[in-house]
Design a protein around this motif. Sequence first.
Motif, PDB file in Angstrom:
ATOM      1  N   UNK A   1       3.500  14.078   1.255  1.00 38.73           N
ATOM      2  CA  UNK A   1       4.615  14.255   0.192  1.00 38.73           C
ATOM      3  C   UNK A   1       5.359  15.403   0.022  1.00 38.73           C
ATOM      4  N   UNK A   2       4.538  16.556   0.576  1.00 36.10           N
ATOM      5  CA  UNK A   2       5.109  17.901   0.642  1.00 36.10           C
ATOM      6  C   UNK A   2       6.351  18.119   1.301  1.00 36.10           C
ATOM      7  N   UNK A   3       6.526  17.110   2.360  1.00 40.76           N
ATOM      8  CA  UNK A   3       7.775  17.164   3.344  1.00 40.76           C
ATOM      9  C   UNK A   3       8.746  16.131   3.139  1.00 40.76           C
TER      10      UNK A   3
ATOM     11  N   UNK B   1       9.112  11.098  -5.828  1.00 38.53           N
ATOM     12  CA  UNK B   1       9.549   9.651  -5.887  1.00 38.53           C
ATOM     13  C   UNK B   1       8.708   8.798  -4.660  1.00 38.53           C
ATOM     14  N   UNK B   2       8.263   9.508  -3.514  1.00 38.71           N
ATOM     15  CA  UNK B   2       7.769   8.684  -2.338  1.00 38.71           C
ATOM     16  C   UNK B   2       6.280   8.319  -2.563  1.00 38.71           C
ATOM     17  N   UNK B   3       5.490   8.770  -3.490  1.00 35.91           N
ATOM     18  CA  UNK B   3       4.239   8.581  -3.521  1.00 35.91           C
ATOM     19  C   UNK B   3       3.695   6.948  -4.027  1.00 35.91           C
ATOM     20  N   UNK B   4       4.792   6.427  -4.749  1.00 37.19           N
ATOM     21  CA  UNK B   4       4.547   5.106  -5.198  1.00 37.19           C
ATOM     22  C   UNK B   4       4.978   4.100  -4.393  1.00 37.19           C
ATOM     23  N   UNK B   5       5.732   4.581  -3.420  1.00 37.37           N
ATOM     24  CA  UNK B   5       6.554   3.484  -2.280  1.00 37.37           C
ATOM     25  C   UNK B   5       5.625   3.057  -1.254  1.00 37.37           C
ATOM     26  N   UNK B   6       6.058   1.872  -0.719  1.00 41.13           N
ATOM     27  CA  UNK B   6       5.336   1.464   0.469  1.00 41.13           C
ATOM     28  C   UNK B   6       5.001   2.367   1.343  1.00 41.13           C
ATOM     29  N   UNK B   7       3.768   2.772   1.996  1.00 41.08           N
ATOM     30  CA  UNK B   7       3.638   3.516   3.051  1.00 41.08           C
ATOM     31  C   UNK B   7       4.298   3.224   4.323  1.00 41.08           C
ATOM     32  N   UNK B   8       4.063   2.088   4.796  1.00 41.87           N
ATOM     33  CA  UNK B   8       4.613   1.586   6.093  1.00 41.87           C
ATOM     34  C   UNK B   8       6.092   1.501   6.027  1.00 41.87           C
ATOM     35  N   UNK B   9       6.612   1.197   4.841  1.00 47.44           N
ATOM     36  CA  UNK B   9       8.046   1.265   4.577  1.00 47.44           C
ATOM     37  C   UNK B   9       8.612   2.607   4.960  1.00 47.44           C
ATOM     38  N   UNK B  10       7.983   3.496   4.173  1.00 46.82           N
ATOM     39  CA  UNK B  10       8.594   5.035   4.184  1.00 46.82           C
ATOM     40  C   UNK B  10       8.429   5.731   5.347  1.00 46.82           C
ATOM     41  N   UNK B  11       7.103   5.451   6.179  1.00 45.95           N
ATOM     42  CA  UNK B  11       7.021   6.138   7.377  1.00 45.95           C
ATOM     43  C   UNK B  11       7.986   5.457   8.328  1.00 45.95           C
TER      44      UNK B  11
ATOM     45  N   UNK C   1      17.851   2.453  -7.357  1.00 48.20           N
ATOM     46  CA  UNK C   1      17.603   3.164  -5.932  1.00 48.20           C
ATOM     47  C   UNK C   1      17.453   4.549  -6.463  1.00 48.20           C
ATOM     48  N   UNK C   2      16.534   5.038  -5.431  1.00 47.81           N
ATOM     49  CA  UNK C   2      16.172   6.557  -5.895  1.00 47.81           C
ATOM     50  C   UNK C   2      16.172   7.170  -4.471  1.00 47.81           C
ATOM     51  N   UNK C   3      16.438   8.602  -4.737  1.00 49.78           N
ATOM     52  CA  UNK C   3      16.371   9.530  -3.456  1.00 49.78           C
ATOM     53  C   UNK C   3      14.776   9.868  -2.897  1.00 49.78           C
ATOM     54  N   UNK C   4      14.808   9.700  -1.808  1.00 51.57           N
ATOM     55  CA  UNK C   4      13.273  10.040  -1.280  1.00 51.57           C
ATOM     56  C   UNK C   4      12.983  11.431  -1.295  1.00 51.57           C
ATOM     57  N   UNK C   5      11.911  11.919  -2.471  1.00 49.79           N
ATOM     58  CA  UNK C   5      11.642  13.052  -2.763  1.00 49.79           C
ATOM     59  C   UNK C   5      10.074  13.143  -2.580  1.00 49.79           C
ATOM     60  N   UNK C   6       9.271  14.366  -2.946  1.00 49.05           N
ATOM     61  CA  UNK C   6       7.885  14.371  -3.061  1.00 49.05           C
ATOM     62  C   UNK C   6       7.514  13.767  -4.321  1.00 49.05           C
TER      63      UNK C   6
ATOM     64  N   UNK D   1       0.895  -1.305  -0.072  1.00 54.30           N
ATOM     65  CA  UNK D   1      -0.163  -0.019  -0.063  1.00 54.30           C
ATOM     66  C   UNK D   1       0.832   1.261   0.066  1.00 54.30           C
ATOM     67  N   UNK D   2       0.882   2.163  -1.144  1.00 52.46           N
ATOM     68  CA  UNK D   2       1.789   3.146  -1.168  1.00 52.46           C
ATOM     69  C   UNK D   2       1.287   4.463  -0.365  1.00 52.46           C
ATOM     70  N   UNK D   3       2.183   5.468  -0.466  1.00 46.39           N
ATOM     71  CA  UNK D   3       2.080   6.728   0.134  1.00 46.39           C
ATOM     72  C   UNK D   3       0.720   7.572  -0.506  1.00 46.39           C
ATOM     73  N   UNK D   4       0.363   7.160  -1.990  1.00 48.10           N
ATOM     74  CA  UNK D   4      -0.300   7.932  -2.426  1.00 48.10           C
ATOM     75  C   UNK D   4      -1.912   7.583  -1.849  1.00 48.10           C
ATOM     76  N   UNK D   5      -1.763   6.501  -1.337  1.00 52.23           N
ATOM     77  CA  UNK D   5      -3.111   5.934  -0.759  1.00 52.23           C
ATOM     78  C   UNK D   5      -3.133   5.851   0.701  1.00 52.23           C
TER      79      UNK D   5
END
Length: 523
Positions: free
Chosen positions: A133-135, A169-179, A162-167, A121-125
Amino acid sequence: MKMRWMHSGMLAVLFACSLVGTLRAELKLPNLFTDHMVLQRDMPISIWGQANKGADVTVALGDQKVTVTANDDGRWKAELKSLPAGGPHEVVVRSGDSEKVIKDVLVGEVWVCSGQSNMQWDVNSANDADIEKLTANFPKLRLITVPQVGTQEPQDNFNGKWELCTPQTVGSFSAVGYFFGRQLEQTLDVPIGLIDNSWGGSSAEAWVNRDVLRESGKFDALLARWKQTEETYDHDKAMAQYRENLAAWKKKAEEAKAAGKPAPGGQPGAPRNPLTNQHRPANLYNGVLNPIIGYGIRGVIWYQGESNAGRAYQYRDLFPLMIENWRSEWGQGDFPFYWVQLADFRQEKDQPADSDWAELREAQTMTLDRLPKTGEAVIIDLGEAEDIHPKNKQDVAKRLARLALANEYGYKIVSQSPRYQSMKVDGDAIVLEFNTFGSQLDYFDTRALQGFTIAGADKKFVHATASIVDGTHVRVSSPEVKEPVAVRYAWADNPVANLQNSQGLPATPFRTDDWDGVTKNNK
């Protein structure tokens, strides 16, 4: 004659150039090793790839330089000494005239984010996706996602980087993983690398080496069912039948339209190939896990179990076997493995009842006692009755981060939910003792505790009255049960329960009995 010699010489030169080009092209690195990657600190660093058979390959990182030789299959692996957190570095890999340079390499903490759809489940959802995403400007937080490939053939590589975490790139990444990663990065102030290889709907058996499943002797019925599918399923035939059915449906739809009638229901859907799906044993072990095995990691966070709820008793053995399989294959010893217990889901029930989800939660909790360096984030307060994908991934990640920060990084914080330890019959009541892991029992919302049921020898549970006796004990009783023998707490798909600790971590669902559950015979 001279012209012919020159022509032959030119051909020889061209052939030699072509051969050199071929030799140069043979140096390959998996996509785990790309610009912006994060290497695990304070741990030997493994880098591998392919080259020509017998070719020397030199890997340089900082002041380290290691030379290895490709084996008969062209495979090579270099091991460098550990580094402290920091960077950026460059990794330079050379073989003959061929060279690969990996830039902007950081050294820090690397975690694998795995499981099924609630990890995918991604950050977008997730909740507040727009402002989250703004921050999301964290240049030291790096992300990589492994595409979904289900196969019985071990994969060595995948399409990703690999990608840097930015507003952006983060939207499609795992929400639990990112947080989770964001909490670690902000707390530890070191680079964080997150590898997401989750696959929605996946079953635990798909994440295990097939030989391990077979040799355990506990999953023969499961493997036998799949063997029958593998021997009989013909996807080309299924697709041909689908096209035939679809054509027939379209013809009826056109006839209905011409007659001024509504289109018929039941439009055929294309069949899914079970041989390449996320349920077949070992499919994900080979397709999305094998390509990252051996990459230096600190540990794994895991969110899965929904697809195995109907076989919860089986999960008691399957889940710890999976963890042991991963640890064995990685060769890093008992790296930490933290999971999310199933959230509350489905409709609330007025009366106590059996629950496959409760049994799956129980199987997850049992794994804590079977394996070292494990942890469980309890989230029975964060689910949604109508949505198997609760959107509050922030609090899920914080509970996982508590486990990591306390156990791996030495922070003196409470990280575990209260957990049932023992019971004592006291007249017409049962007194429960909890391990509160340095905290105290508390309640949420209302002082009257909810979620407790009690039963006598007849095994008929009724709602109970419960109260906190002190920081570690709860007294449970009901006028309907004069001689109680068992208590259950939060034993439902979607329990109404409010026992927690002082930090707001909900008590772990449990039962004091071991009476047969509804999934006991499901194999």
